[in-house]
Structures are given as C-alpha cells and as structure tokens.
Design a protein around this motif. Sequence first.
Motif, PDB file in Angstrom:
ATOM      1  N   GLN A   1     -43.345 -61.230 -25.058  1.00 19.16           N
ATOM      2  CA  GLN A   1     -43.534 -60.129 -25.999  1.00 19.16           C
ATOM      3  C   GLN A   1     -44.100 -60.626 -27.335  1.00 19.16           C
ATOM      4  O   GLN A   1     -43.910 -61.792 -27.704  1.00 19.16           O
ATOM      5  CB  GLN A   1     -42.194 -59.453 -26.227  1.00 19.16           C
ATOM      6  N   ILE A   2     -44.779 -59.717 -27.992  1.00 23.04           N
ATOM      7  CA  ILE A   2     -45.267 -60.052 -29.337  1.00 23.04           C
ATOM      8  C   ILE A   2     -44.137 -59.733 -30.313  1.00 23.04           C
ATOM      9  O   ILE A   2     -43.530 -58.674 -30.235  1.00 23.04           O
ATOM     10  CB  ILE A   2     -46.531 -59.235 -29.682  1.00 23.04           C
ATOM     11  N   ILE A   3     -43.859 -60.640 -31.210  1.00 20.41           N
ATOM     12  CA  ILE A   3     -42.768 -60.380 -32.138  1.00 20.41           C
ATOM     13  C   ILE A   3     -43.284 -60.290 -33.572  1.00 20.41           C
ATOM     14  O   ILE A   3     -44.367 -60.798 -33.885  1.00 20.41           O
ATOM     15  CB  ILE A   3     -41.667 -61.465 -32.053  1.00 20.41           C
ATOM     16  N   GLU A   4     -42.496 -59.654 -34.385  1.00 19.08           N
ATOM     17  CA  GLU A   4     -42.856 -59.548 -35.802  1.00 19.08           C
ATOM     18  C   GLU A   4     -42.064 -60.574 -36.592  1.00 19.08           C
ATOM     19  O   GLU A   4     -40.912 -60.858 -36.279  1.00 19.08           O
ATOM     20  CB  GLU A   4     -42.528 -58.147 -36.313  1.00 19.08           C
TER      21      GLU A   4
ATOM     22  N   LEU B   1     -36.971 -62.636 -37.611  1.00 16.73           N
ATOM     23  CA  LEU B   1     -37.672 -62.168 -36.419  1.00 16.73           C
ATOM     24  C   LEU B   1     -37.076 -60.852 -35.940  1.00 16.73           C
ATOM     25  O   LEU B   1     -35.908 -60.573 -36.200  1.00 16.73           O
ATOM     26  CB  LEU B   1     -37.565 -63.202 -35.286  1.00 16.73           C
ATOM     27  N   ASN B   2     -37.877 -60.077 -35.209  1.00 15.46           N
ATOM     28  CA  ASN B   2     -37.325 -58.815 -34.699  1.00 15.46           C
ATOM     29  C   ASN B   2     -36.712 -58.983 -33.310  1.00 15.46           C
ATOM     30  O   ASN B   2     -36.619 -58.052 -32.544  1.00 15.46           O
ATOM     31  CB  ASN B   2     -38.388 -57.716 -34.697  1.00 15.46           C
TER      32      ASN B   2
ATOM     33  N   GLU C   1     -46.156 -69.234 -38.992  1.00 19.29           N
ATOM     34  CA  GLU C   1     -45.924 -67.899 -38.398  1.00 19.29           C
ATOM     35  C   GLU C   1     -46.636 -67.792 -37.049  1.00 19.29           C
ATOM     36  O   GLU C   1     -46.079 -67.271 -36.080  1.00 19.29           O
ATOM     37  CB  GLU C   1     -46.432 -66.809 -39.355  1.00 19.29           C
ATOM     38  N   ASN C   2     -47.864 -68.294 -36.974  1.00 20.40           N
ATOM     39  CA  ASN C   2     -48.606 -68.245 -35.707  1.00 20.40           C
ATOM     40  C   ASN C   2     -47.903 -69.035 -34.611  1.00 20.40           C
ATOM     41  O   ASN C   2     -47.867 -68.608 -33.457  1.00 20.40           O
ATOM     42  CB  ASN C   2     -50.030 -68.813 -35.882  1.00 20.40           C
ATOM     43  N   THR C   3     -47.360 -70.197 -34.997  1.00 22.11           N
ATOM     44  CA  THR C   3     -46.642 -71.012 -34.002  1.00 22.11           C
ATOM     45  C   THR C   3     -45.447 -70.243 -33.453  1.00 22.11           C
ATOM     46  O   THR C   3     -45.196 -70.241 -32.245  1.00 22.11           O
ATOM     47  CB  THR C   3     -46.164 -72.333 -34.649  1.00 22.11           C
ATOM     48  N   LEU C   4     -44.723 -69.577 -34.348  1.00 19.21           N
ATOM     49  CA  LEU C   4     -43.570 -68.785 -33.920  1.00 19.21           C
ATOM     50  C   LEU C   4     -43.999 -67.650 -32.993  1.00 19.21           C
ATOM     51  O   LEU C   4     -43.417 -67.442 -31.930  1.00 19.21           O
ATOM     52  CB  LEU C   4     -42.874 -68.180 -35.152  1.00 19.21           C
ATOM     53  N   GLN C   5     -45.045 -66.930 -33.395  1.00 17.23           N
ATOM     54  CA  GLN C   5     -45.479 -65.782 -32.589  1.00 17.23           C
ATOM     55  C   GLN C   5     -46.025 -66.237 -31.240  1.00 17.23           C
ATOM     56  O   GLN C   5     -45.707 -65.653 -30.204  1.00 17.23           O
ATOM     57  CB  GLN C   5     -46.532 -64.975 -33.366  1.00 17.23           C
TER      58      GLN C   5
ATOM     59  N   PHE D   1     -43.406 -67.089 -28.540  1.00 18.68           N
ATOM     60  CA  PHE D   1     -42.814 -65.989 -27.768  1.00 18.68           C
ATOM     61  C   PHE D   1     -43.823 -65.349 -26.814  1.00 18.68           C
ATOM     62  O   PHE D   1     -43.449 -64.840 -25.762  1.00 18.68           O
ATOM     63  CB  PHE D   1     -42.208 -64.952 -28.717  1.00 18.68           C
ATOM     64  N   ILE D   2     -45.082 -65.422 -27.155  1.00 19.91           N
ATOM     65  CA  ILE D   2     -46.102 -64.871 -26.243  1.00 19.91           C
ATOM     66  C   ILE D   2     -46.179 -65.718 -24.979  1.00 19.91           C
ATOM     67  O   ILE D   2     -46.264 -65.234 -23.867  1.00 19.91           O
ATOM     68  CB  ILE D   2     -47.479 -64.814 -26.939  1.00 19.91           C
ATOM     69  N   PHE D   3     -46.107 -67.039 -25.174  1.00 18.27           N
ATOM     70  CA  PHE D   3     -46.327 -67.926 -24.024  1.00 18.27           C
ATOM     71  C   PHE D   3     -45.039 -68.519 -23.465  1.00 18.27           C
ATOM     72  O   PHE D   3     -45.073 -69.277 -22.510  1.00 18.27           O
ATOM     73  CB  PHE D   3     -47.268 -69.073 -24.427  1.00 18.27           C
ATOM     74  N   TYR D   4     -43.891 -68.195 -24.068  1.00 12.88           N
ATOM     75  CA  TYR D   4     -42.645 -68.816 -23.620  1.00 12.88           C
ATOM     76  C   TYR D   4     -42.400 -68.546 -22.136  1.00 12.88           C
ATOM     77  O   TYR D   4     -42.477 -67.419 -21.675  1.00 12.88           O
ATOM     78  CB  TYR D   4     -41.450 -68.290 -24.432  1.00 12.88           C
ATOM     79  N   GLY D   5     -42.128 -69.589 -21.409  1.00 11.70           N
ATOM     80  CA  GLY D   5     -41.831 -69.431 -19.986  1.00 11.70           C
ATOM     81  C   GLY D   5     -43.017 -69.719 -19.098  1.00 11.70           C
ATOM     82  O   GLY D   5     -42.876 -70.076 -17.940  1.00 11.70           O
ATOM     83  N   GLU D   6     -44.240 -69.646 -19.647  1.00  5.86           N
ATOM     84  CA  GLU D   6     -45.422 -69.869 -18.811  1.00  5.86           C
ATOM     85  C   GLU D   6     -45.622 -71.331 -18.460  1.00  5.86           C
ATOM     86  O   GLU D   6     -46.237 -71.645 -17.456  1.00  5.86           O
ATOM     87  CB  GLU D   6     -46.671 -69.356 -19.526  1.00  5.86           C
ATOM     88  N   GLU D   7     -45.103 -72.226 -19.321  1.00  5.27           N
ATOM     89  CA  GLU D   7     -45.332 -73.660 -19.082  1.00  5.27           C
ATOM     90  C   GLU D   7     -44.382 -74.234 -18.051  1.00  5.27           C
ATOM     91  O   GLU D   7     -44.609 -75.300 -17.522  1.00  5.27           O
ATOM     92  CB  GLU D   7     -45.209 -74.437 -20.405  1.00  5.27           C
ATOM     93  N   GLU D   8     -43.277 -73.502 -17.802  1.00  5.61           N
ATOM     94  CA  GLU D   8     -42.299 -74.038 -16.842  1.00  5.61           C
ATOM     95  C   GLU D   8     -42.868 -74.058 -15.424  1.00  5.61           C
ATOM     96  O   GLU D   8     -43.647 -73.240 -15.048  1.00  5.61           O
ATOM     97  CB  GLU D   8     -41.010 -73.204 -16.862  1.00  5.61           C
TER      98      GLU D   8
END
Lengths: 313, 99
Positions: free
Chosen positions: B3-6, B20-21, B85-89, B92-99
């Motif tokens: 998800q995209i987070i704010e 973070l939201n 901020e970009n690193t944080l966002q 969450f966009i890519f979290y889980g894809e590298e596993e």
Amino acid sequence: MKIGITGASGFIGKKLVKKLEEDGFEVFKFVRRDVQNENEIFWSPSKQEIDIEKFQTLDAVIHLAGESLAPKDIFGFLPLSGGRWNKEKKSRIYWSRKWASDLFVQTYNESETYPKIFITASGTTIYGDHGDEVITESTTKFNRGTFDQLVAEEAWELPLSNIKHKDVRIVKARNGFILGKGNIATQLITLTTKLNLSGPLGKGDQYWSWISIEDVINAYKFCLENSDISGAVNFVSPVPITQKEFSNRFAKVFKKFSVLPAPQIAINLLMGSELAHGLIFCSLRIIPEKLLKEGFSFEYPVIEDYAKALRDE
Amino acid sequence: MGQIIEVKTTKVNKTLIFDLNRSVSGQEGMTFNNISEASLIPDVSGQLALKLFQQIDDIDTIFIQSNMVTINFQRNIGNDTSHVENTLQNFFIFYGEEE
C-alpha cells in the motif's frame, strides 16, 4: 571470469576454491613450487618473482596467503613450540604478508593489462583494542602498539595504496575470529565446552567479533561479484559478544556448563602474552556495516546457530 | 505491490520524526542502534530499519513505535528530507516482494 588465488591450500583458500569452481569461475592457484598444470601460476614473494604474463590474463586476484597467526595444532601453544610468537614466528608472520603485498604492487605497476579486482585478506586486529566501543569500517582510529595490529596495517593494507592504477577495485577483507570445522580455535572451544572446561577467559568482558567460515566464503564471493564494494570490509557476524557470553551461549547449545574461569596470567604464561592478547584478550566489538548495507545475508548471524551446526556435524 | 502510505515529517535539530498512517510495530517500541541490530529482527520494524540504514547515510539510531519512526542522525541533514520520506514510502510499496 578468471580468478587467481593465493593461499589456496589454506583454511579459507581450500573452501573458497571449491565454492568458486562449483559456481563456474575459472580458478588459478598461485604456487611457490614449479607449476604442474595450466591452472597454476608461479610466484615467490620472498624472491619477488611472479609469472607476470599469467597474472595479466586474470580478471581478479584473491590474496589469502600469509603465515598463520595461530598455531597449527593444540601443541603449538606450548612453551618452546614453533606456534608461539617468538622472534622467528613473528618474522614469518610479518614478512610473508609484506613481501606478498609488495610483489603485487610491483607487478600491477609494471603491467599495462591487469586484474581489475584485487581482494586481499586482512584482519580486524588492524583496529587494535577498542574495549566496548562499536567499530565499523568508518572507524579510522587504530589503537596501535601490538604486533598483530602492526601486521594488518603495515604489512597487509598499507602497501596496496601504492598501486598506481586507479581502476583497480581493491577490497580489504578484514577477517574477524573465524570459526569452522578444522581450525584450531574451533577445536579448542568445542573440546573445552564438551569437557565442561569452558568459562570466562580473564575477565571475559572482552568482545569477540566472530564469523563462521561459511559466511567468510560467501562474503569473499559477494565482494568479488558486487562492484559497489571497495576499500575496507569487515568480515564479522552482525553480533559481536563478550567472550563470557560467547562461552555461555556455546555451552548452552551443548547442554554443558561454562563456569570454569581461566586467569589471564595463566593463559599469558601458557601461550605467551602477545599471542594471548591477539587471539583472546583483544576486545573488538565490530559490526559488518558495509556487507549489510550492500544486502549481504548471513547464514549464521548468531552464535547459537553456529554452535548447533558444529554440535550436529 | 503493497500500500501507499502517507508520511508527516517533523524535524528537530538532528532528529527526524515521521508520523505514518499505518502501524509498523507494537506499542512497546524498539530502538535500533546500528545496521547489525536491524538485520537480526525479521519483523516489519526490523526490515524497515535495515532498509533505512542501507539507503540513508549518517544515521545514528532509529526508534520505531507503532506508527512513529524517529531517526537520530549523526549530523544535521538539512531541510530536504525527501529522500528519507521516499525510502519510507517505497519500503511499504515494495515490502514483501523481495522475499
């Protein structure tokens, strides 16, 4: 990719050669005797000789050769044995590294074509005793004054700054306290643990930055293949722990006790104080910042996992 | 694709605080003093701290509690905090894809 390896018959070298050959690299071993096949390259650091033509065909050199700091077997620790750091042993430790470094520098500087990657073994002893201060590759303060520190800095690393070609990626692999089947330190730790003879060495509050041989091999290959890595790289596990803690955790895995203290003075008498300081009492709390930043994944990040692997062998 | 987070950012001297939201950890919070500590924690907060240490220079410590990420830097990094901020966002966009 053509890789030249010095020290190919040593503890790290044997395993690294096997790994690289399995993974499809073309491996050439530097040998001091007459070559016996086309995958060997003659060199003689003490005579400052090397087969420069074969050297020039390589893509990378991994330089591991050097007289071992630790004795070859348990008897080497005893007084009057050749394993202790007497004048002769110290001379071999120093010059085996210095001559080899000088020879490579000279060979690079005389060559128009040359290996673009040079990875040299070095030691975390270069930092010198830092107590409980956390050390990374950015730590530039070296606490000088001991022989093993001098060797790592002066004989291993410093000469390489004289390589004139700026397009050679030089990696200085600062190996920590390596554990693995077949090395004397691991044998001693395992044996004393099994016999319920382990415990704090001295006060036991000195930090040990250990690493498994499996992770060392993977780290060399990682540095070989990762073009973003250069300069000093700490080859240590992510969790340096005090010797006392190390001993406790190790013993717990073996379901043994770790309570028997060994006074520093007794160890100094047995091994000689310089060797004892270098191998046991020097406190190095080092983290592998560069490897982790580049995404290296440790097979054995914590000591319990590796103790289990040794126990179950 | 995650998800995209704010992210809302507050800067106090050498410290950046991100609101973070979404929640990243439990209420107890966790401090990461270096990249090694982050590498040993397999949950979301550990992986986030590892990514921050890997991609942002000069981090001293990271504290993560619920939806707050506090990064203490070794120096004042100036007013442009967009790369953090970009690193944080992106995490969450890519979290889980590298596993």
